[in-house]
Scaffold this motif. Sequence first.
Motif, PDB file in Angstrom:
ATOM      1  N   SER A 317       7.819 -20.268   1.956  1.00  0.00           N
ATOM      2  CA  SER A 317       8.335 -19.579   3.137  1.00  0.00           C
ATOM      3  C   SER A 317       7.435 -18.386   3.453  1.00  0.00           C
ATOM      4  CB  SER A 317       9.761 -19.090   2.887  1.00  0.00           C
ATOM      5  OG  SER A 317       9.757 -18.056   1.912  1.00  0.00           O
ATOM      6  N   ASP A 318       7.612 -17.820   4.657  1.00  0.00           N
ATOM      7  CA  ASP A 318       6.831 -16.629   5.030  1.00  0.00           C
ATOM      8  C   ASP A 318       7.117 -15.464   4.092  1.00  0.00           C
ATOM      9  OD1 ASP A 318       5.257 -17.223   7.473  1.00  0.00           O
ATOM     10  OD2 ASP A 318       7.201 -17.757   8.302  1.00  0.00           O
ATOM     11  N   ASN A 319       8.344 -15.406   3.537  1.00  0.00           N
ATOM     12  CA  ASN A 319       8.701 -14.324   2.617  1.00  0.00           C
ATOM     13  C   ASN A 319       7.849 -14.324   1.359  1.00  0.00           C
ATOM     14  OD1 ASN A 319      10.829 -13.025   4.025  1.00  0.00           O
ATOM     15  ND2 ASN A 319      12.171 -14.745   3.569  1.00  0.00           N
ATOM     16  N   LEU A 320       7.301 -15.493   0.992  1.00  0.00           N
ATOM     17  CA  LEU A 320       6.409 -15.580  -0.166  1.00  0.00           C
ATOM     18  C   LEU A 320       4.944 -15.642   0.251  1.00  0.00           C
ATOM     19  CD1 LEU A 320       8.286 -18.114  -2.494  1.00  0.00           C
ATOM     20  CD2 LEU A 320       7.850 -15.700  -2.951  1.00  0.00           C
ATOM     21  N   ALA A 321       4.661 -16.454   1.267  1.00  0.00           N
ATOM     22  CA  ALA A 321       3.268 -16.693   1.663  1.00  0.00           C
ATOM     23  C   ALA A 321       2.598 -15.432   2.200  1.00  0.00           C
ATOM     24  CB  ALA A 321       3.208 -17.806   2.713  1.00  0.00           C
ATOM     25  N   LEU A 322       3.287 -14.679   3.062  1.00  0.00           N
ATOM     26  CA  LEU A 322       2.670 -13.489   3.660  1.00  0.00           C
ATOM     27  C   LEU A 322       2.382 -12.398   2.623  1.00  0.00           C
ATOM     28  CD1 LEU A 322       1.562 -12.401   6.264  1.00  0.00           C
ATOM     29  CD2 LEU A 322       3.830 -11.516   6.844  1.00  0.00           C
ATOM     30  N   PRO A 323       3.315 -12.088   1.707  1.00  0.00           N
ATOM     31  CA  PRO A 323       2.964 -11.125   0.650  1.00  0.00           C
ATOM     32  C   PRO A 323       1.810 -11.595  -0.243  1.00  0.00           C
ATOM     33  CG  PRO A 323       5.345 -11.347   0.796  1.00  0.00           C
ATOM     34  CD  PRO A 323       4.753 -12.412   1.672  1.00  0.00           C
ATOM     35  N   ILE A 324       1.759 -12.904  -0.544  1.00  0.00           N
ATOM     36  CA  ILE A 324       0.649 -13.426  -1.361  1.00  0.00           C
ATOM     37  C   ILE A 324      -0.675 -13.250  -0.625  1.00  0.00           C
ATOM     38  CG2 ILE A 324      -0.388 -15.534  -2.296  1.00  0.00           C
ATOM     39  CD1 ILE A 324       2.461 -16.496  -2.924  1.00  0.00           C
ATOM     40  N   LEU A 325      -0.697 -13.635   0.665  1.00  0.00           N
ATOM     41  CA  LEU A 325      -1.913 -13.465   1.474  1.00  0.00           C
ATOM     42  C   LEU A 325      -2.323 -11.993   1.543  1.00  0.00           C
ATOM     43  CD1 LEU A 325      -4.017 -14.604   3.564  1.00  0.00           C
ATOM     44  CD2 LEU A 325      -2.328 -14.071   5.321  1.00  0.00           C
ATOM     45  N   SER A 326      -1.355 -11.123   1.801  1.00  0.00           N
ATOM     46  CA  SER A 326      -1.643  -9.687   1.903  1.00  0.00           C
ATOM     47  C   SER A 326      -2.174  -9.152   0.581  1.00  0.00           C
ATOM     48  CB  SER A 326      -0.374  -8.922   2.309  1.00  0.00           C
ATOM     49  OG  SER A 326       0.145  -9.409   3.525  1.00  0.00           O
ATOM     50  N   GLY A 327      -1.562  -9.606  -0.534  1.00  0.00           N
ATOM     51  CA  GLY A 327      -2.005  -9.155  -1.850  1.00  0.00           C
ATOM     52  C   GLY A 327      -3.438  -9.570  -2.153  1.00  0.00           C
ATOM     53  N   VAL A 328      -3.790 -10.802  -1.801  1.00  0.00           N
ATOM     54  CA  VAL A 328      -5.161 -11.293  -2.019  1.00  0.00           C
ATOM     55  C   VAL A 328      -6.161 -10.467  -1.217  1.00  0.00           C
ATOM     56  CG1 VAL A 328      -6.730 -13.239  -1.617  1.00  0.00           C
ATOM     57  CG2 VAL A 328      -4.476 -13.641  -2.621  1.00  0.00           C
ATOM     58  N   VAL A 329      -5.837 -10.208   0.057  1.00  0.00           N
ATOM     59  CA  VAL A 329      -6.741  -9.455   0.931  1.00  0.00           C
ATOM     60  C   VAL A 329      -6.888  -8.014   0.429  1.00  0.00           C
ATOM     61  CG1 VAL A 329      -7.017  -8.526   3.264  1.00  0.00           C
ATOM     62  CG2 VAL A 329      -6.298 -10.895   2.954  1.00  0.00           C
ATOM     63  N   LEU A 330      -5.779  -7.395   0.031  1.00  0.00           N
ATOM     64  CA  LEU A 330      -5.833  -6.022  -0.489  1.00  0.00           C
ATOM     65  C   LEU A 330      -6.644  -5.947  -1.783  1.00  0.00           C
ATOM     66  CD1 LEU A 330      -2.148  -4.870   0.159  1.00  0.00           C
ATOM     67  CD2 LEU A 330      -4.198  -4.001   1.292  1.00  0.00           C
ATOM     68  N   LEU A 331      -6.491  -6.964  -2.638  1.00  0.00           N
ATOM     69  CA  LEU A 331      -7.253  -6.998  -3.891  1.00  0.00           C
ATOM     70  C   LEU A 331      -8.751  -7.125  -3.618  1.00  0.00           C
ATOM     71  CD1 LEU A 331      -7.228  -7.109  -6.990  1.00  0.00           C
ATOM     72  CD2 LEU A 331      -6.963  -9.597  -6.823  1.00  0.00           C
ATOM     73  N   MET A 332      -9.107  -7.967  -2.647  1.00  0.00           N
ATOM     74  CA  MET A 332     -10.524  -8.115  -2.289  1.00  0.00           C
ATOM     75  C   MET A 332     -11.090  -6.804  -1.751  1.00  0.00           C
ATOM     76  SD  MET A 332     -10.222 -11.874  -0.495  1.00  0.00           S
ATOM     77  CE  MET A 332     -11.901 -11.953   0.120  1.00  0.00           C
ATOM     78  N   GLY A 333     -10.301  -6.127  -0.912  1.00  0.00           N
ATOM     79  CA  GLY A 333     -10.741  -4.831  -0.384  1.00  0.00           C
ATOM     80  C   GLY A 333     -10.876  -3.786  -1.477  1.00  0.00           C
ATOM     81  N   TYR A 334      -9.941  -3.793  -2.434  1.00  0.00           N
ATOM     82  CA  TYR A 334      -9.981  -2.848  -3.560  1.00  0.00           C
ATOM     83  C   TYR A 334     -11.236  -3.067  -4.404  1.00  0.00           C
ATOM     84  CZ  TYR A 334      -8.683  -0.655  -8.003  1.00  0.00           C
ATOM     85  OH  TYR A 334      -8.674   0.106  -9.144  1.00  0.00           O
ATOM     86  N   ARG A 335     -11.552  -4.338  -4.679  1.00  0.00           N
ATOM     87  CA  ARG A 335     -12.744  -4.657  -5.460  1.00  0.00           C
ATOM     88  C   ARG A 335     -14.013  -4.212  -4.738  1.00  0.00           C
ATOM     89  NH1 ARG A 335     -13.526  -4.596 -10.002  1.00  0.00           N
ATOM     90  NH2 ARG A 335     -15.277  -6.048  -9.897  1.00  0.00           N
ATOM     91  N   LEU A 336     -14.031  -4.395  -3.419  1.00  0.00           N
ATOM     92  CA  LEU A 336     -15.193  -3.975  -2.637  1.00  0.00           C
ATOM     93  C   LEU A 336     -15.371  -2.463  -2.726  1.00  0.00           C
ATOM     94  CD1 LEU A 336     -17.450  -4.834  -0.624  1.00  0.00           C
ATOM     95  CD2 LEU A 336     -15.812  -4.401   1.216  1.00  0.00           C
ATOM     96  N   ASP A 337     -14.254  -1.727  -2.639  1.00  0.00           N
ATOM     97  CA  ASP A 337     -14.312  -0.261  -2.723  1.00  0.00           C
ATOM     98  C   ASP A 337     -14.809   0.209  -4.084  1.00  0.00           C
ATOM     99  OD1 ASP A 337     -13.442   0.016  -0.155  1.00  0.00           O
ATOM    100  OD2 ASP A 337     -11.354   0.423  -0.659  1.00  0.00           O
TER     101      ASP A 337
END
Length: 383
Positions: A317-337
Amino acid sequence: MLFAFATSFSIGLLFFPPLIKILNSLNLSDAPGGRKIHKTFTPSMGGIAFMLSTFIALGIWGWQYPLPDIRYLLGAIALIFFVGFRDDMVELKAKHKILGQLVAVILVVVVGDIRIRDFHGFLGVGELHLWFSYGFTAFVLLALTNAFNLIDGLDGLASTVGLITLALLGSWFYFQGLDSYAVLCFTLFGGVLSFLVYNWHPAKIFMGDTGSLTLGFALGSLVVAFMDYNAALPAGAPLKFMPSFTMGVVLLIYPLYDMARVFTRRIRRGKHPMIADKSHIHHFLMRMGLRHDQVALILGATQLVLIAAVLGMSELSDNLALPILSGVVLLMGYRLDKVTPKYIKKKVLKSAQEPEKKLAERRKRRKIKLEKSVLEQDKINLN
């Protein structure tokens, strides 16, 4: 559809060379320096050619399709085009630019009725109240329009992201029989592809606000239309993408995340969020030693991988998929920083050591030369 795409692409290829000459002769070029990362005067306002090629192709082939269905969307895109053109010619105040965008948004959302109607259970919210739907969709369109404008800071980047989204949306609209939206996607695709020929590194022309605002607004509107029509499909229908809300978000995840990221960084440092700087993702990747074209390809490939990841979460569901997607993107940004400062520090340290190494090598060569000259001058007794 193929003829509409080919017409737009061909007209764009013919338009750009004379447009580049005209803009250069009128000194309508983007000067290097400051936060700009290009090194030569480069004409801007490339959006003129790819939007004109789009509208000409629509005029030639549009009679076969129900274009009246999207007449308000086409009118709003034309309005944004003139707002961007005016801003490129003589810079508009931010409030005037937003006002022009708001009129176009109202034309699409209220008059054209292209809006987000439902959260599909995300955060426990289903169908939205009419006025909340209007307000939320208007906010989303304004955010997407200006977010796309912000990523137009690198040769080939904005056009690459736009082409990926247009290709996916155009194919989906065509498959679902939504021909008016499909032909708009494919004519825009042809125009932007012709622009990419001249915008690929090293760029001969930039989009300017004429192109980035118009393309960002068109993409945002098409994504909202996709979300609306996709959600309306019956369960089990061919190419009904689930989770629906998350799929709409991922289509333009890069400009959305980049805007949120730079605004957050600026506010944390006590700066105005609209003050331009070099904190965008593409700036960080450039500091890693990558070229313009490499950054564009990496970010384009990342966009495709994230879209594929959401497709793989079709059972969630969106309740799971959207947080997972957001978490992946935030983690990638954190690693880049974290990685970028380490790379820069290593690079600076290496460049600081280079003069010492060169000086040591020069001294060594001088010593060898000196010893050789002394040896040649000495008389050797062979007895």
